[in-house]
Structure formats: C-alpha cells, structure tokens
Design a protein around this motif. Structure first.
Motif, mmCIF file in Angstrom:
data_model
loop_
_atom_site.group_PDB
_atom_site.id
_atom_site.type_symbol
_atom_site.label_atom_id
_atom_site.label_comp_id
_atom_site.label_asym_id
_atom_site.label_seq_id
_atom_site.Cartn_x
_atom_site.Cartn_y
_atom_site.Cartn_z
ATOM 1 N N VAL A 598 -85.611 0.501 -29.664
ATOM 2 C CA VAL A 598 -86.799 0.886 -30.432
ATOM 3 C C VAL A 598 -87.942 -0.105 -30.167
ATOM 4 N N VAL A 627 -79.001 1.258 -33.148
ATOM 5 C CA VAL A 627 -80.080 0.531 -32.466
ATOM 6 C C VAL A 627 -79.483 -0.757 -31.917
ATOM 7 N N VAL A 644 -88.896 5.306 -28.787
ATOM 8 C CA VAL A 644 -87.430 5.282 -28.884
ATOM 9 C C VAL A 644 -86.829 5.792 -27.575
#
Lengths: 829, 240
Positions: A598, A627, A644
C-alpha cells in the motif's frame, strides 16, 4: 457635558493633521484589503447558492459508479418526480482534423430537469438558451473540440464506434460551474447512442447519475427513503451539499486569501498605533488646559475617542468602497474559473470590514487615549511635567490579542490560526531582528560618510525604533511580493526543467486484455519503445482487519471519498524503481501467499498498517490479503502508479483493463490519432495540456494573491508615512537648523534622501533575504529541486525598497525642506 | 495699519563714519494677516551696523526683536524693505542663495541651542563646515571645541550635555566657519545666570579674537550694556 459637538469641532481642525490622514489611510488599506477578499468570496458563494439546483441539474441526484438501480427510478416515478439520467466518462473522440480526449456526457431526453443549456452555431458566436438535450444521432460539443478535431456544426465525428453529427456548440451547461478544472472539453450526446459507441466497458471509469425534480416535500421524502437504501458506491447529493467539493476548495482559497489580506491589517495596526500616539502627544497640552478648565478625565477621553471613532467610520467606509471596487478587478482576473455570471456581493463583508476597523481603532488607539486621561493639570503651567506612560506591551495587549483572534477566526480553526499567528509573529520578529542588526551596522558607516550622508545615517541610528518599524513593515510587504515572484517565475520553471526529457507525456488507459498484443505491436511498428503496460482491476475497500469500512467511520473528507469510490488495484511481481519500500518487505518471487503493498500516504489517511488484512469487493467477489509492505511513490515521475498492488496470483482472475504512460515526441501527434482510430475504446490523456492547465491555474491564483499582497505593500507605505509624520516636527526643526547654518536645498534633500534610501535598502535586504530563505525551503523541501540563487531577487528587492521608499520619503518630508527656517524653529520650539 | 513718518523710519544710529558696514537694513517691514487686521511686527526699520561692532537689539516681549533678527539673517522674508549683508542684497537672492550666504558669512546662536540631537558635539560643530564643503571639517571643529573648553565632550550627544555645555557647543558651531557676522537670539535665555555669564564671556571673547560682528537680541540690560551699541525696538518700531 455633551462632548460630541466639542469633539467634532476639534476634529475639523485635527482632520488636516498628518496623523489623522495616516489613521484614515491605514484603516482604508486594512479594510479594503479584507473586504476585497470578502466581497469576492461572497460573490462566488452567491453564485453557488443561487444556482445550487441548476448546478445539480435537478433537485436531487443519485450518483453511482455503476448504473443506478432501477428501484430508484421506480420510486421517483411512483412519487410523481421527474427523472433524467446522465452517464459521464472520459474518452477519445475523432474528427476530420484529429483526435482529442473529451468528457462525454450521455443524457436522457429529459435532461436537464433544472436550468437550461445555452448553445451557439459556432464558438464565441451568439448563443441562445435551449430546452432539452441533443437528439439521437447528434452531439453538442464544447468549443475547444471545434478547433482540435474539426467538430464544426454539421460535421460528423466518431465517438467510439459511433459516427455522430455535431448539431450545436455548448456555451453553458447548468451543471458545471467550474469547467475550468475539467481536463477535456465536453461532448453531450443522447444516451440512446451510448451502446453503439461501445465505450462503456469493464474497467471504464464511468459515473452514473439519476436526477430527480419535483415539489419540495416529495423530493425530501424520496431523499429520506432512498438514503437508507443506498448501496456501495452510491450516494445522494441534494441542493444542500451540492458541489461541496467546490465549496470546500473555495472556503480553503478564501481562508488563504483572507490570511494573506490580514498581513495588511497587521501592518496597518502599526501605522494606527504610531498615528494615535502622535495624536495623543499633540493633544497633551490641550488636555492639561481642558482639565484646568474643569473637564473630567472621562470628558478628555470621550472628546478624543469621538474623534477617533469618526475617523474610523470614515476610513472604514472608504475602505469598504475601495474593497468593492478592487474585488471587481479580482473577479475579472479570476473569471476564467467560472462559467457563470457572479451575482452582486452581499453586505456581510462590509460588516467584516467594520469589525476590522473597530479592532484596529479600539486595540491601538485606546492606550494613547488613556495616556491623555492621565495628563496632570500641572502640565498647563509647566510643560516639562511628564505624563505617566502606560507600559507599551501591556497597553497594546488588547490590540495584539484582538489581532490574534482575528487571524484565528479568519483561519477557521485554532491550529491553523495558531500556526498563522506564529508565522506572522516569526516573520515580523525575524524582520525586526535583521532590521535592527542592519541599522546598527549601517550607522557604523556614518563615520566614513561625509556631509548630508553622515547626517542621514545619524538620523537613522537616532530614530532606531522608528527606522526599525519602517524597515520591518516595508520589508515584510516587499518580501511577500518577491516570494510570489520567485515561486511564479522561477521555482515552477525549474521544477519543470528538472524533469527528464523523455518523461512520459501521455497516458493511455482503458486498454482491454485482448488488445494488449495489438497495442504493443502498434508502438513497436512505429519505432517507439514498447511502453510498460500495467493491469488495473477496480475494487472497493470493504474491510480493514475485522473492521468493516464505511465512509462514516472517517472524519477526513479525503478518506471518506476514498472509501466511497472504487480503487484501481494492480498486480506486479517486481518493485519498480520509482517505488521505494518504507515499511515491511516486498514479496519474494514465487510467494503464493496473497499480499498487498500500500502507498504510504493512503495508508496514513485510512490508518492501514503493515500486517492488516484488507478485504476488497471486486465485481461482487471478496478478495482479501495481508498488507506486507508500505511504499513511497514518486508521483512526479508521471508514470502510472497505484495505491494498492497485489502480488501475482491474487487479481488476475478478475476483469482488468490496462494502462500505460509513454513519451510522445512533439510533432508525432498522428500516432495518437491512428491509435484511437484502431482502438476506439482507448483514452489518451495529454499530460502537457494538464501541466499547462496547472500552470495557468497557479498563475491566476498567484496573481490573486499578489493582488492581495499589494495591499500589504500599501500598508507598508502607510507605516512609512506614519513614521514620517511622527518625526515630522523633528525633521522640520533639523531642516530649519541646517538652513540657518547654510545648507542648500540640495544638501537638505540629500540628508533626507540618505536616511530614506537607507531605510528602503534595508527593507529590500530584509525582504530579499526572507524571500530567498523561504524560496530555498520551498524549492528543496516541497519541490525537491536544488535552489539556484538568482540575482534578480535581491536586485528587485533593493530597487523596490530603495527607489520606492526614497521617493515616498522625499514626498513625505517636503515640508521639512520647504519651510522658512525661522517659522519652522518657532513652530517646534 | 499705522502709518509712520519718514523721519521715524530712520531713527537709527548709523555706523560710525569711515567704518565699513556689514549689515544694512532699509525700510524693513514684516506684517502678518490675522482675521481682524494686519499685524505689523517690524515697521520700516532702517539702520546700519559696522563691521566688528557688538550690537544689542533690545525691547520688551513681543516688541518684534527676534523677528527683526530673523529678517537680518534672512531666516524669514520681509513684507517689504531690503537688507544688505557685506554688500549683498539678501532678498534679491533665493532661499538657497541666502543659505549659501549664511554659510559663508553668518553664524547663529539660538536661545534653545538648536543642536541636532542625532549628532555628537563634534558632528554638530562640523555641520556648517561640511555644508560649506570644507575638507578638514573634523580638525577645525575639534579646534573650536577646544576653544570653548569642550575637548573632552566631542563624542557626546546633546542629551548627554548640560544646558551650558550645549550652548557652548552652539557657540563653537557658530564660530566654526569664522563668520564675519554672528547673530545670537537670547543666548542666555535658557541658562542660569552663572552659566549664562560664562557663555556671554565666551561670545565676547570669540568676537574679539575673530573680529566678528556680534548682533544679539536680549532683554538683559547688563548684557546690552556690554555691547558697543544698542538698537531698541518697541511695537515693531526701531529706535536708536
């Protein structure tokens, strides 16, 4: 005792004095500066308010990133509301003379429900209001398309796969107030032709709107019913929240311009304080005499306060009028932003001006007035009896406090306000320190100077306080102007120059999976390097960890918008050079475990940390992954980048379109025309045009700020005159003594000139040093380009300060040079 | 306005026969307008002052003596009449011409000293020398300050000096250019009697040493008595 008539009688005499003029001028400049911004903002807000439902095109709009569910239409029709629909998306269109990106809006036959479009037969030709929208088979286009692609009335152009005939040129659309920010010219078509274009495909960035209109209660009921039934990616906008983004940016702009305008108020307060003090000094003996004649302290106060209030009223009225006039100039300069006529401003800014005037008068004239109250009666007999002086910092606390409150109020929140107060204080403090050091240093030179120059420099030193106030006020005013000059011409240019020559200048998006080989081959066939193509899958964030995500969870407007809309997700095996890991670690080749990386900015906005599991809704399917890294992205590389990114194997199964950026050498625009001919669904965005747009906008905005800073310079000049006024007696006296001792007019002017030239040059030095310092910070911290010293800045500062102040100073001290010596000495002693 | 006869007009003692004249006034009149009437401050004064004389202009308060002095020095412009200084017609010159003439020939001592507060004692004395464009201003000024006994006060600003010291600086400033003519307007008016006496001594000593003509306005009889001549003025009218 009725003090008012006495006060007015005295004012008639005092109104011609230098300090009364300074007070009037200071209030005029301060009030004009603030009301200019106030009136202008009021007009723009007025335009937004009055045309809110026109801006919406209806009374209420349902906005969705997918076709608006039929239930909404049915419910509206059942309630007796009129409905219309629009579908908007960017796409390339081509005509006889070329291709261009266009903002396409396909509308139903009933559009618009509120307001009317205006059209003409040719760009800039006479326009007329029309009912309804384009008939099937025809389009109405924005003026720029006529020249760019040859879309004159009667010509056929291609929108995707559909040939459509241009029937009119749009001159005004009800639902676009700020078309200035639109990336591409408008094309309006009938939604009956939409399918034939073949443009709305998977992954296309399309906005669907359902417009409803009717009587207020029915609309409100519809609003209440349907708001509860909004699904993902759907929202309702009413008149109330119409163009909330425009409003937010307007308020932000107004706040900024307002703060800039307060710089003049701050400087003007110095002039008001100086003038009021001199007024009080001159009234001292008169006050003592009045006390002997039986006037109470309160009478002395009232008689003088009435005079100040009357002067303030005149200054505020004149300032408001000047502000009203100046806003017309500002509106004219910024007219490019608006495609609607701005209504006349309301009365509120005038009240705001009056408040500013009152704050200045009450805050900065009361201390010297209180001093007059305390004049001992004995003073009438002996002029050497001193008057108790209030401690200046404590006395002006009211004024300084009011100014701080004003700044916080203008800033709109305490933190920003505090920062602004701190910033202003720091700027003035640094200017004062620098000015003090420079005055000390310069007055040392006096031993080496001869004749009038020595006396000018000696005066500079003796009146250190007064010289310092002048250097500071003028220095800050000039600094603001210089900084804008640097930013506008220099920094932005350098930033543009710092970009590599082969930096991408075109984006092509909306490329479908099956077009990939053909697109690659197309570029290769033209001898251009094959651009990197990136996949894009649209998905909506539904959960962070165990926590479902809803817009209401976020305070931050940007976070809300992000959550409301669909993200462009991508996948990649390798980390690109313009991305850098700042947290966690990029995946290793072959890692099958689903992961996301991210972008750090968005992670901060949405409070996403490494280790969180993100869940996305992609075309109705839930996709989750952990993540594992945060990335810093060089956005100004102008390459396609993504908030993303998933590791390979997570998103490939979902419908994707592809995006690329590439450098197109100038003169090869035909490459784009042929690309769009072959792949009509592909949209090409010209970044150089956007950069040009950004530059135009920043030029206009900085012109507006510059305009506001002109008031700061004017306020600086008023401070200069205030200081000249307070030292007028001394100057007249010195002039007379010098005359008596044989000084010629030239020598006397040189004495004055040397002092003012020094003050002007010192202001120039302070201004240039401040502007260069700030420019270095801006350049290296914000724009990331090394600052290159430019001699133009200090030279401009020194010229503006030296020449400007010298001229103003000589004008202000004519009396000192021209008075006959004996009369002058008598007047003063 | 009161008309005055020609004979009254010339009731002034002339300079001694054979003595060169440094100042000559003829029909010198100053009047100002008030809302009610024309106010005559100096009325047709005619006299001559010989070079090297010391002359006291005496009269009651408001009699016009300071105005007369101002007119003689060209600090003010008369309504009518003429003044010659060292043979030059003062009011045929413009303001700059008069200033240059003062710079060359005239020194001035004021009742309230009128030193420039931004300048040190030395710089104040240097001022007329520099205005006259003399190169060795600092050296000359130092010398004159020595002569008035203020050698150790050179770097002091007026506010750091006593009234008597300030007036001595003013005297030094007046004599620095070695003028032919020195005007003094109530030079002891703001000083106590002891200090005043010192300053007067100084003035007369400088007058003697430099051969300067001294014209002073005073209502101090003792001081007037020390002068070679007196010019009395009453209600604007000059009498011998």
């Amino acid at each position: 005792m009725n003090n008012f008539p006495i006060a007015m009688r005295m004012l008639r005499r005092n109104a011609h004095s230098g300090e009364a003029r300074v007070l009037f001028a200071a209030l005029l400049v301060a009030v004009a500066s603030v009301t200019t911004v106030g009136f202008f903002a009021d007009r723009v807000k007025g335009a937004l308010d009055r045309q809110a439902n026109e801006l919406l095109g209806g009374d209420l709009v349902v906005i969705a990133d997918h076709p608006v569910p039929a239930a909404f239409v049915e419910r509206a029709r059942a309630g007796g509301l009129a409905v219309a629909s629009t579908t908007t998306f960017p796409s390339m269109v081509s005509g006889a003379d070329g291709t261009s990106l266009s903002e396409i809006k396909a509308v139903s036959g009933t559009f618009p429900l509120r307001g009317r479009l205006r059209v003409a037969a040719m760009p800039a030709g006479p326009d007329r209001e029309v009912e309804g929208s384009p008939a099937p088979g025809t389009v109405w286009v924005g003026g720029p398309l006529v020249s760019r692609i040859g879309a004159a009335v009667g010509q056929t152009i291609r929108v995707g796969n559909a040939p459509l005939t241009v029937a009119a040129i749009i001159t005004r659309e009800p639902d676009s107030v700020l078309d200035y920010f639109g990336l591409a010219p408008r094309l309006l078509m009938n939604d009956a032709d939409l399918a034939a274009t073949g443009l709305v495909q998977v992954g296309s960035r399309v906005t669907h709107r359902l417009l409803v209109a009717g009587d207020v209660q029915t609309v409100e009921r519809f609003d209440a019913d349907m708001r509860a039934r909004l699904g993902r990616g759907e929202r309702i906008e009413g008149v109330r929240d119409a163009r909330s983004e425009v409003r937010v940016s307007l308020e932000r702009a107004q706040r900024f311009l307002g703060l800039a305008s307060l710089l003049s108020v701050i400087l003007a307060s110095v002039a008001v304080a100086l003038a009021a003090r001199r007024f009080s000094m001159r009234q001292t003996d008169g006050a003592a005499m009045m006390r002997c004649l039986g006037a109470a302290q309160a009478d002395i106060f009232a008689i003088n306060a009435w005079q100040f209030l009357a002067l303030a009223a005149a200054g505020c009225a004149a300032g408001t009028l000047a502000g009203y006039g100046a806003q017309a100039v500002l509106s004219h300069w910024l007219s490019g932003f608006f495609n609607v006529a701005l209504p006349a401003p309301g009365w509120r800014p005038a009240v705001q001006g009056a408040v500013i005037g009152l704050v200045l008068v009450l805050g900065f004239t009361i201390p010297p007035l209180l001093r007059l109250r305390n004049v001992p009666t004995l003073r009438a007999l002996r002029s050497d009896v001193a008057v108790a002086e209030p401690s200046s910092l404590a006395a002006y606390a009211l004024g300084l406090g009011s100014l701080a409150a004003l700044i916080v109020w203008q800033a709109g929140d305490v933190k920003l306000g505090g920062l602004a107060v701190g910033g202003f204080a720091l700027a003035l403090g640094v200017a004062a320190l620098a000015g003090y050091g420079l005055i000390r240093a310069l007055s040392r030179l006096r031993a080496g100077a001869t004749g009038p120059w020595r006396y000018g420099l000696a005066n500079l030193r003796r009146r250190t306080g007064s010289s310092l106030v002048q250097v500071m006020a003028l220095g800050v005013g000039i600094m603001a102007m210089l900084l804008l000059m640097v930013v506008r011409s220099d920094l932005i240019l350098k930033w543009q120059e710092s970009m590599p020559a082969d930096m991408p200048n075109r984006f092509a998006l909306n490329i479908q999976n099956d077009q990939l080989p053909a697109v690659k081959a197309y570029f290769a066939g033209l001898g251009l390097s094959t651009p990197d193509l990136y996949p894009m899958v649209r998905g909506r964030l539904v959960a962070i960890g165990d926590r479902p995500v809803s817009p209401a969870d976020f305070e931050d407007q940007r976070a809300r918008r992000l959550v409301e809309r669909e993200f462009n997700l991508s996948w990649a095996a390798d980390l690109r050079p313009d991305n850098q890991i700042v947290g966690g670690a990029w995946w290793k080749p072959g890692e099958a475990d689903p992961q996301f990386s991210v972008e750090e900015g968005i992670a901060k906005t949405l409070s996403i940390r490494v280790g969180d599991t993100l869940a996305w809704d992609v075309g109705g399917t839930r996709v989750s992954a952990r993540v594992t890294s945060l990335r810093k992205v060089e956005w100004d590389s102008f390459k396609a980048n993504f908030f993303v990114i998933a590791n390979p194997g997570v998103l490939e199964a979902y419908p994707a379109s592809w995006i690329t950026s590439f450098h197109l050498p100038s003169g090869r625009e035909e490459v784009i025309n042929r690309l769009v001919e072959r792949f009509p669904n592909v949209s090409v965005i010209d970044l150089t045009a956007i950069m040009g747009q950004v530059k135009r906008i920043s030029d206009q905005v900085s012109r507006a700020v510059e305009f506001v800073f002109l008031f700061a310079i004017a306020a600086g000049v008023v401070v200069l005159f205030a200081a000249i006024t307070t030292t007028q007696d001394e100057r007249v006296f010195e002039g007379a003594v010098m005359r008596t001792l044989g000084a010629s007019r030239r020598q006397m002017m040189l004495t004055q000139l040397s002092e003012f030239l020094a003050i002007g040059l010192l202001s120039g030095v302070v201004a240039a040093a401040g502007a260069v310092g700030l420019a270095i910070v801006l350049s290296e911290r914000v724009l990331g380009v090394p600052y290159e010293f430019d001699w133009v800045v200090p030279v401009a500062g020194l010229l503006a300060g030296g020449v400007g102040v010298a001229i103003a100073g000589l004008l202000g001290t004519r009396r000192a040079v021209n008075s006959p010596p004996l009369a002058a000495i008598r007047a003063v002693t | 306005m009161n008309a005055i006869s020609k004979s009254e007009d010339r009731r002034v003692a002339p300079a001694a026969a054979g003595q060169p004249v440094i100042v000559r006034a003829e029909g010198l009149t100053k009047q100002v307008s008030t809302p009610d009437h024309e106010l005559v401050i100096v009325n047709g004064a005619t006299f001559a002052i010989g070079a090297g004389d010391s002359v006291a202009i005496v009269g009651a308060s408001g009699s016009g003596k300071s105005t007369l002095l101002g007119l003689l020095a060209g600090l003010d412009v008369p309504s009518s009449g003429r003044v010659w200084i060292d043979g030059e017609d003062l009011f045929a010159l413009d303001e700059d011409g008069r200033a240059r003439l003062r710079g060359r020939l005239v020194g001035f001592v004021f009742q309230s000293f009128q030193l420039l507060p931004a300048l040190t004692a030395l710089e104040n004395v240097m001022l007329p020398l520099e205005l006259a464009g003399l190169a060795d201003a600092a050296a000359r000024a130092s010398l004159v300050l020595d002569q008035v006994g203020l050698a150790d006060r050179r770097g002091h600003y007026p506010r750091q000096l006593s009234g008597g010291e300030q007036q001595r600086v003013a005297v030094a400033r007046a004599f620095a250019t070695e003028p032919k003519l020195l005007f003094a307007d109530e030079p002891t008016g703001n000083l106590d009697s002891a200090t005043g006496a010192q300053v007067i001594e100084l003035l007369f000593r400088m007058n003697r040493d430099h051969g300067t003509t001294l014209v002073l306005v005073t209502h101090d009889e003792a001081l007037a008595a020390r002068c070679d001549r007196r010019i009395a003025i009453s209600a604007g009218v000059v009498a011998a």
